[in-house]
Structures are given as structure tokens and as C-alpha cells.
Design an enzyme around this catalytic site. Structure first.
Site, PDB file in Angstrom:
ATOM      1  N   PHE A   1      -2.208  -3.252   4.292  1.00 53.22           N
ATOM      2  CA  PHE A   1      -0.902  -2.592   5.094  1.00 53.22           C
ATOM      3  C   PHE A   1      -1.169  -1.285   5.894  1.00 53.22           C
ATOM      4  CE2 PHE A   1       2.818   0.056   4.189  1.00 53.22           C
ATOM      5  CZ  PHE A   1       3.688  -0.327   4.915  1.00 53.22           C
ATOM      6  N   ASP A   2      -0.436  -0.878   6.626  1.00 58.04           N
ATOM      7  CA  ASP A   2      -0.898   0.312   7.375  1.00 58.04           C
ATOM      8  C   ASP A   2      -1.252   1.632   6.630  1.00 58.04           C
ATOM      9  OD1 ASP A   2       1.904   0.587   6.755  1.00 58.04           O
ATOM     10  OD2 ASP A   2       2.421   1.374   8.843  1.00 58.04           O
TER      11      ASP A   2
ATOM     12  N   TYR B   1       8.117  18.308 -18.546  1.00 60.49           N
ATOM     13  CA  TYR B   1       7.061  18.415 -17.667  1.00 60.49           C
ATOM     14  C   TYR B   1       5.990  17.665 -18.344  1.00 60.49           C
ATOM     15  CZ  TYR B   1       3.587  20.248 -14.427  1.00 60.49           C
ATOM     16  OH  TYR B   1       2.608  20.509 -13.827  1.00 60.49           O
TER      17      TYR B   1
ATOM     18  N   HIS C   1       2.896   4.869  14.987  1.00 63.88           N
ATOM     19  CA  HIS C   1       4.380   4.492  15.160  1.00 63.88           C
ATOM     20  C   HIS C   1       5.426   5.058  14.587  1.00 63.88           C
ATOM     21  CE1 HIS C   1       2.490   3.394  11.322  1.00 63.88           C
ATOM     22  NE2 HIS C   1       3.916   2.921  10.749  1.00 63.88           N
TER      23      HIS C   1
ATOM     24  N   ASP D   1      -2.751  -4.550  -4.233  1.00 62.41           N
ATOM     25  CA  ASP D   1      -1.676  -3.840  -3.617  1.00 62.41           C
ATOM     26  C   ASP D   1      -0.453  -4.576  -3.837  1.00 62.41           C
ATOM     27  OD1 ASP D   1       0.091  -2.590  -1.967  1.00 62.41           O
ATOM     28  OD2 ASP D   1      -0.754  -2.418  -0.146  1.00 62.41           O
TER      29      ASP D   1
ATOM     30  N   LYS E   1       9.726  -1.417  -3.244  1.00 64.50           N
ATOM     31  CA  LYS E   1      10.002  -2.537  -3.205  1.00 64.50           C
ATOM     32  C   LYS E   1      10.568  -3.336  -4.455  1.00 64.50           C
ATOM     33  CE  LYS E   1       7.622  -1.083   0.733  1.00 64.50           C
ATOM     34  NZ  LYS E   1       6.356  -0.806   0.656  1.00 64.50           N
TER      35      LYS E   1
ATOM     36  N   ALA F   1       3.001  -4.236  -4.109  1.00 64.74           N
ATOM     37  CA  ALA F   1       4.311  -3.715  -3.632  1.00 64.74           C
ATOM     38  C   ALA F   1       5.264  -4.911  -3.979  1.00 64.74           C
ATOM     39  CB  ALA F   1       4.364  -3.200  -2.229  1.00 64.74           C
TER      40      ALA F   1
HETATM   41  C1  LIG Z   1       5.328   0.001   1.281  1.00 64.09           C
HETATM   42  C2  LIG Z   1       3.794  -0.522   1.153  1.00 64.09           C
HETATM   43  C3  LIG Z   1       2.863   0.573   0.745  1.00 64.09           C
HETATM   44  C4  LIG Z   1       2.915   1.844   0.788  1.00 64.09           C
HETATM   45  O1  LIG Z   1       4.257   2.325  -0.112  1.00 64.09           O
HETATM   46  P1  LIG Z   1       4.862   3.604   0.283  1.00 64.09           P
HETATM   47  O2  LIG Z   1       5.804   3.597  -1.001  1.00 64.09           O
HETATM   48  O3  LIG Z   1       5.707   3.419   1.557  1.00 64.09           O
HETATM   49  O4  LIG Z   1       4.080   4.841   0.504  1.00 64.09           O
HETATM   50  C5  LIG Z   1       1.470  -0.007   0.728  1.00 64.09           C
HETATM   51  N1  LIG Z   1       1.314  -1.264   0.615  1.00 64.09           N
HETATM   52  C6  LIG Z   1       2.295  -2.405   0.754  1.00 64.09           C
HETATM   53  C7  LIG Z   1       2.053  -3.775   0.901  1.00 64.09           C
HETATM   54  C8  LIG Z   1       3.590  -1.853   1.036  1.00 64.09           C
HETATM   55  O5  LIG Z   1       4.499  -2.727   1.312  1.00 64.09           O
END
Ligand SMILES: *Cc1c(COP(=O)(O)O)cnc(C)c1O
Length: 458
Positions: free
Chosen positions: A124-125, A72, A450, A215, A258, A217
Site C-alpha cells: 500500500f502507498d 490516561y 498524490h 497489513d 476499514k 486493513a
Molecule cells: C488504509 C491503509 C493503510 C494506511 O492506513 P491509514 O489508517 O490510512 O493510515 C495501510 N495499508 C492498507 C492496505 C490500507 O488500506
């Protein structure tokens, strides 16, 4: 002849995927209310819904799964990951989270208040969702070239400095908690951001006293494009480029699903101790104790290995060039796609592909449905459905681009699969003028519709 690229791995384990008939698919998609998220995965032949958490792990990552420390507190897998995150990103503090949006939830809870403005490059969404959920506003400052799919700009993810400065001049800095720079820019088509742009954005942010967050990813794919396209970076290693890019910012959130090369995971990394302490409280509340934050020990171990593997040139070359292989095939067949090709996906330009379907009838969604019916291939709409309604007027927001994204999972499909996809699209393209009507929405959620929206055929 120059030797071509080839995958820097061989296959040790395979998973069967099933073909189906067109009649079966027509039945399945109708039952799914024409939402591709509602399909059973066994009813999909080639799944390009997302490259998120869908890649193949290496033998070394699987080995880490066996020796994960599930304690933990104070897990050795956490320590392993912490060390790699520091090495790769250079940021001082680190908090694991269960995925990218969780990292956003935690960091934004610590930084964003009602009425705030968060500028960025086509957020991103989930990022936009987490900003708007806090009654703040995301302002898109992406360069205009990003919205014309035929312009060959090498860094379409770049921020327009003039647009950003306008935001800085319009609002006091107390109202702008940070700028968020998405690398690569997912919503603009997996398009990269140059080091030059990162540096300029960083300088402007410093000038106005606003922090810069990434961000991140697809930070490794972004670094590959920099190496291939930006002058002065051809001889640098991917890890050197990554380190330099992050050095211009104050912190980052990442979806490790990613470029982390894992099926689940994410984290926050940053330099500001005060924000780290604030975020720690939210992390414990929403995710878990600071040494696991919603991740299993074994997953943290696999992520530590994945971050090192995804920042190797040979891996990235085969990854990004496979996308280009599919893109070139489609261009050869005349299919309209976003150019230059993105790092993780090919984007079909539905405005050019099916202009005969009215926008009010969700033409990109209609194209994605057709691709499933014809080939059993699942892509995703990145257009009006995703853009959602305006939070105040509740009217549909029509984005400049109506795209269908074909996201290719990492280390998962071969180029024979890419050929199959290209032929399916060619066949649809050859009969495109027959498409006259699309779909109407019969049910939708108030935010991020979506995922659960339901349609009826018009
Ligand atoms: C996938 C993604 C996110 C969100 O990540 P999750 O792991 O799906 O919650 C945020 N920003 C970008 C650019 C992404 O591609």
C-alpha cells in the site's frame, strides 16, 4: 426463488448530500487544481474517494462512544479492545495507534533499517512510503495475473512463491526484516489472498528465517472471499477463517478505519515480546501512552464493537455484494473494470477506457476528473500519479495498471446510488473517443505526491 441478500440493518439516522450543476463542478475542480483531494466535501454528491473512516457506525458502537473511559492510563475501553483484538486475531501483544500508517511508523521504526528489503504483495502507498522513508526497498512479489484486469483469478492478491524465494536467495536474511502480506491487496484492486497462499508464504518464510506480518486493513473482507471461493472453507465462520489466517503470521498492522468500522484508529498486534518492547518505546514517543496510543477511549470502545460486527457473515455479504452489484452494472454497460470485483471498491481500467489519452498525461487522473464533472462523483487515481517518481532517478514510474478506484464506504450508500454511478460512467464511456488529452503536473511533493499534487489541463 432463492431469497436475495439484503442489508442486515435498517437506517436510524440520515445525512443530506447535495446535487450540483456541471457548470459549478467545472469551476470547483479547476479551483482545486484538478486534484480531487482538494475539493470541498459539500461539492461532492457521491464520495468514493476512500472507504477509509467513511463508514457508518452502528447504534451499539455509538452507545460505546457514550461510555468511553478517557483515563490516561489503564482505561477500561483499552481493556475491552485488547480482549477483542486477542479473541479475533490470536496475537499476544497489542498496541493501539491513531491510524494504520501510525502503526506502520511504530512497527517499522522497531524493525526496518537502511538498506533493508521488504517483500510483499503490492505494498500500500503509506506502507511503501514508510519503507522508502527508511531508505529500504519494497519488492513486489504479487502473482502476474493481478496485473491483467480481464483474468478471472479468484485470489489475485496472492504472492508468487517463486518471486519471493528469489528475493530470499538474493539477499541475506539479516537484510529482510519481514515479509508484509496485505489482505485484501488494496493496490492490486482489493483482491483477496487465499489461506493456501498464506500457508505457503508462511512456510517459505519459516524456511528462510524471515518473519511474516500482515497489513490487515481489510482482513474481514478477505475472509469473506475465502469462505465463498476456497475449497474447504465454505462451512467455517468468518471468525474461524480470520483466526486461521492470522495463525500463520507473526504479527500485523491495521488501519481500523476499514474493517474496524470506525472513523479513526489502528493498532499493531504481534507475538514477539522483544519487538513488542521495542515498538512500545516508539509508540510512546510517536502516538501516546500504551493504553491509548493516539486513540480516544470512546473510539477504542467503538472499535471493539466494530471488529465483532465486521466479522459477521451477513454484514460482509451485504458489503461485498453491493460492490459486485455496481461491478455487474458496469460490465453490462461495457465499461472496462478489474475482475473479479474487489471487496471494497470497483476499479476502472483507464488503459482500456481512455487509451486515446497519452500515459504521460495521466489518463487515469483524467478519467477520475471527468467522472466528477459528469456526476459529482469523487473517485481516486491509482496509477502513475500514485506510483510516484523513482526515489533515485526521479523519473515517473509507470505502473502496469492505470486505475480509477471507486471505493464504497461501509453501510453508507444504497443501491440507488450505485445505479447513479453506473449511468454516469456509461455516459462517459459512450463518448470516450472524444478524449484526446489529459493533464500535466505543475506542483508536487517529494514523497506521496498524490495528496497535494496540482495539475493543469493540456
Ligand atoms: C488504509 C491503509 C493503510 C494506511 O492506513 P491509514 O489508517 O490510512 O493510515 C495501510 N495499508 C492498507 C492496505 C490500507 O488500506
Amino acid at each position: 426463488m432463492e431469497l436475495p441478500y439484503a442489508e442486515p440493518y435498517k437506517i436510524k439516522m440520515v445525512e443530506s448530500i447535495k446535487r450540483s450543476t456541471k457548470e459549478q463542478r467545472l469551476k470547483w475542480i479547476k479551483k482545486a487544481k484538478y486534484n480531487l483531494f482538494n475539493l470541498d466535501s459539500e461539492h461532492v454528491f457521491i464520495d468514493l474517494l476512500t472507504d477509509s473512516g467513511t463508514g457508518a457506525m452502528s447504534d451499539k458502537q455509538w452507545a460505546e462512544m457514550m461510555i468511553g473511559d478517557e483515563s490516561y492510563a489503564g482505561s477500561s475501553s483499552y481493556k475491552k479492545l485488547k480482549k477483542v483484538v486477542k479473541n479475533i486475531t490470536g496475537f499476544k501483544y497489542f498496541l493501539p495507534t491513531h491510524q494504520g500508517r501510525a502503526a506502520e511508523n511504530v512497527l517499522f521504526s522497531a524493525m526496518i533499517k537502511e538498506g533493508d528489503i521488504v517483500p510483499g504483495n503490492s505494498h500500500f502507498d503509506t506502507t511503501k512510503g514508510h519503507i522508502e522513508f527508511r531508505k529500504a526497498t519494497a519488492v513486489d512479489c504479487t502473482i502476474d495475473e493481478a496485473f491483467d484486469t480481464s483474468i478471472l483469478h479468484p485470489f489475485k492478491g496472492n504472492i508468487d512463491l517463486k518471486k519471493l524465494e528469489d528475493v530470499f536467495q538474493k539477499y541475506p536474511k539479516e537484510q529482510i526484516p519481514f515479509v508484509i502480506l496485505t489482505i485484501t491487496c488494496n493496490s492490486a484492486g482489493g483482491q483477496p489472498v487465499s489461506v493456501k497462499n498464506v500457508k505457503e508464504v508462511s512456510n517459505l518464510c519459516k524456511q528462510y528465517g524471515v518473519p511474516l506480518y500482515f497489513d490487515a486493513a481489510r482482513f474481514a473482507e478477505n475472509a469473506y472471499f475465502i469462505k465463498k471461493r476456497e475449497k474447504g472453507y465454505e462451512n467455517k465462520t468468518i471468525k474461524e477463517i480470520v483466526k486461521e489466517v492470522f495463525s500463520y503470521g507473526d504479527g500485523m498492522t491495521i488501519s481500523a478505519k476499514k474493517d474496524g468500522l470506525v472513523n479513526m484508529g489502528g493498532f499493531i498486534a504481534l507475538n514477539n515480546k522483544g519487538i513488542f518492547k521495542k515498538a512500545t518505546v516508539f509508540n510512546i514517543m510517536f502516538e501516546g501512552f500504551i493504553t491509548y496510543g493516539g486513540m480516544n477511549g470512546r473510539d477504542m470502545g467503538a472499535l471493539a464493537v466494530g471488529l465483532n460486527e465486521s466479522t459477521e457473515f451477513n454484514y460482509l455479504e451485504s458489503r461485498v455484494e453491493q460492490i459486485a452489484y455496481l461491478g455487474k452494472k458496469l460490465v453490462e454497460y461495457g465499461v472496462p473494470v478489474q475482475q473479479p470485483f474487489g471487496g471494497h471498491a470497483i476499479f476502472l481500467d483507464a488503459n482500456k477506457f481512455v487509451p486515446t489519452i497519452p500515459r504521460e498525461e495521466y489518463r487515469a487522473q483524467a478519467l477520475a476528473i471527468e467522472l466528477y464533472i459528469v456526476g459529482g462523483i469523487r473517485g481516486v487515481e491509482i496509477g502513475t500519479v500514485l506510483a510516484d517518481r523513482d526515489p533515485i532517478t526521479r523519473e515517473n514510474r509507470y505502473p502496469e495498471l492505470e486505475l480509477v478506484r471507486l471505493a464504497v464506504p461501509r453501510r453508507t450508500y444504497t443501491n440507488n446510488h450505485m445505479d447513479f454511478i453506473a449511468v454516469a460512467l456509461k455516459n462517459i464511456y459512450d463518448t470516450r473517443n472524444e478524449a484526446k488529452s489529459g493533464y500535466k503536473i505543475i506542483d508536487e511533493a517529494p514523497i506521496m505526491r498524490h495528496f497535494t499534487v496540482q495539475f493543469e489541463k493540456i
